[in-house]
Design an enzyme around this catalytic site. Structure first.
Site, short mmCIF file in Angstrom:
data_model
loop_
_atom_site.label_atom_id
_atom_site.label_comp_id
_atom_site.label_asym_id
_atom_site.label_seq_id
_atom_site.Cartn_x
_atom_site.Cartn_y
_atom_site.Cartn_z
N TYR A 24 -1.97 7.45 0.58
CA TYR A 24 -1.70 8.71 1.28
C TYR A 24 -0.61 8.55 2.33
O TYR A 24 0.40 9.27 2.33
CB TYR A 24 -2.97 9.26 1.95
CG TYR A 24 -2.64 10.45 2.83
CD1 TYR A 24 -2.38 11.69 2.26
CD2 TYR A 24 -2.55 10.32 4.21
CE1 TYR A 24 -2.02 12.78 3.06
CE2 TYR A 24 -2.20 11.39 5.01
CZ TYR A 24 -1.94 12.62 4.43
OH TYR A 24 -1.58 13.69 5.23
N LYS B 188 1.19 8.54 -9.86
CA LYS B 188 1.80 7.41 -9.16
C LYS B 188 3.17 7.09 -9.74
O LYS B 188 4.10 6.72 -9.00
CB LYS B 188 0.89 6.17 -9.25
CG LYS B 188 -0.49 6.34 -8.63
CD LYS B 188 -0.44 6.34 -7.11
CE LYS B 188 -1.86 6.31 -6.54
NZ LYS B 188 -1.88 6.35 -5.07
N ARG C 120 0.94 -2.85 -7.81
CA ARG C 120 0.30 -3.42 -8.99
C ARG C 120 0.97 -2.83 -10.23
O ARG C 120 1.35 -1.66 -10.23
CB ARG C 120 -1.20 -3.09 -9.00
CG ARG C 120 -2.00 -3.84 -7.95
CD ARG C 120 -3.48 -3.60 -8.13
NE ARG C 120 -3.83 -2.21 -7.87
CZ ARG C 120 -4.22 -1.74 -6.69
NH1 ARG C 120 -4.32 -2.56 -5.65
NH2 ARG C 120 -4.52 -0.47 -6.54
N THR D 60 1.85 3.41 -2.23
CA THR D 60 1.57 4.62 -3.01
C THR D 60 0.32 5.33 -2.50
O THR D 60 -0.12 6.31 -3.10
CB THR D 60 1.39 4.29 -4.50
OG1 THR D 60 0.31 3.37 -4.67
CG2 THR D 60 2.67 3.72 -5.09
N LYS E 19 -10.65 -3.21 11.81
CA LYS E 19 -9.27 -3.24 12.29
C LYS E 19 -9.14 -4.16 13.51
O LYS E 19 -8.12 -4.86 13.65
CB LYS E 19 -8.80 -1.82 12.64
CG LYS E 19 -8.63 -0.93 11.42
CD LYS E 19 -8.06 0.43 11.78
CE LYS E 19 -7.81 1.27 10.53
NZ LYS E 19 -7.21 2.58 10.86
N GLY F 247 0.82 -1.21 0.00
CA GLY F 247 0.00 0.00 0.00
C GLY F 247 0.85 1.25 0.00
O GLY F 247 0.43 2.31 0.46
#
Length: 310
Positions: free
Chosen positions: A15, A45, A36, A13, A133, A11
């Site tokens: 925020y 990106k 990806r 890329t 979570k 994850g």
């Protein structure tokens, strides 16, 4: 000196993920980012990914939903850090399964980076997210995967510009009027994203934080809304017009607002009505405070962070 762990960020890329990738590379950890292949076709990106490469980050192509690529990536590292967004929180069960199969990971940090979800008193859509979570915490523990949960509290990038209120589209503090929930005396905790990444890098190889919660609660960043508004007023030499929003009004906004606005109102309710971040003391049997544990990390205070907007 012990060799620094090899770190995989999933994850990266997103925020917050970019801060974690950058923080890992800058702290000298061999750093890997799982992306990806379609990510690099996005111009914004692609620029970010090139920045990662310039820092020496190893780019691995795969997907959280592609078990084979996930296991292959995990087998190359010692520590896995997930920074996936809210919509993928429950997908982290796939990361847990891949870690179990790989069998080499000495620590997993799931995508927490907010409040302590086991101690949250939130309601509505915020509670729904935190329940996800919580489910991941229990899945990590049930699988016997070694972990650290990092509770970063509020990200300064969202909360400094709005003077402690999480609203969409507020990127500079107000200079005329400000809304304040309840009496404005409930304290919250706000930290710069870079500082959270720095504390996280300290914890990955620290045996004292294994299977514990790391709370990022530096004392200068524990403030009430009234305190942060006063700091801002002093900087701009002006008194803001204040509107006080009652809990009843906020509850009505949660109920009547569409997504995702209802989520942000519910989050504000948790933070500034219920005091989600500060109502409890840290239990030393399960948690440690980052600024006490790592006093060599120079964090940015809220007061200092506000200077950029003057």
């Amino acid at each position: 000196m012990a060799e620094k762990s090899k770190i995989l960020v999933i994850g990266g890329t997103g925020y917050f993920g970019k801060f974690m990738v950058q923080g890992s590379a800058k702290s000298g950890h061999p750093t890997f980012a799982l992306l990806r292949e379609s990510t690099v076709s996005n111009p914004d990106k692609a620029k970010l990914v090139q920045g990662f490469k310039d820092l020496g980050v190893n780019i691995l192509y795969g997907d959280i939903n592609d078990h084979e690529s996930l296991v292959k990536a995990i087998m190359q590292v010692d520590v896995v850090i997930s920074t996936v967004g809210n919509s993928q929180i429950l997908d982290q069960t796939k990361i847990i399964a891949a870690i179990k199969e790989a069998g080499n990971v000495k620590r997993f940090l799931p995508s927490e980076f907010g409040n302590d979800v086991d101690r949250s008193r939130s309601i509505g859509p915020a509670r729904e997210e935190f329940n996800h979570k919580t489910q991941i915490r229990r899945a990590v523990e049930a699988a016997g995967v070694p972990y650290t949960y990092v509770n970063s509290n509020c990200f300064a990038g969202y909360f400094t510009p709005s003077l402690f209120q999480c609203h969409l589209g507020i990127w500079s503090p107000p200079r005329d009027k400000v809304g304040i929930y309840a009496d404005g005396n409930v304290k919250a905790i706000m930290n710069k994203e870079e500082d959270v990444a720095a504390y996280t890098m300290k914890t990955v190889d620290d045996p004292t934080t294994l299977n514990k919660i790391l709370y990022v609660n530096p004392p200068k960043n524990i403030l009430s809304t009234n305190e942060i508004v006063a700091l801002w007023e002093k900087k701009i030499g002006k008194t803001l017009e204040k509107t006080y929003i009652s809990e009843e009004e906020l509850l009505k906004s949660i109920e009547e607002s569409p997504a995702p606005l209802n989520y942000f109102f519910a989050l504000n309710h948790a933070l500034f009505i219920k005091g989600d971040l500060t109502w409890f003391t840290i239990d030393p049997s399960i948690g440690l405070e980052a600024s006490e544990l790592y006093p060599d990390v120079k964090y940015t205070s809220v007061d200092e962070d506000l200077d950029q907007f003057v």
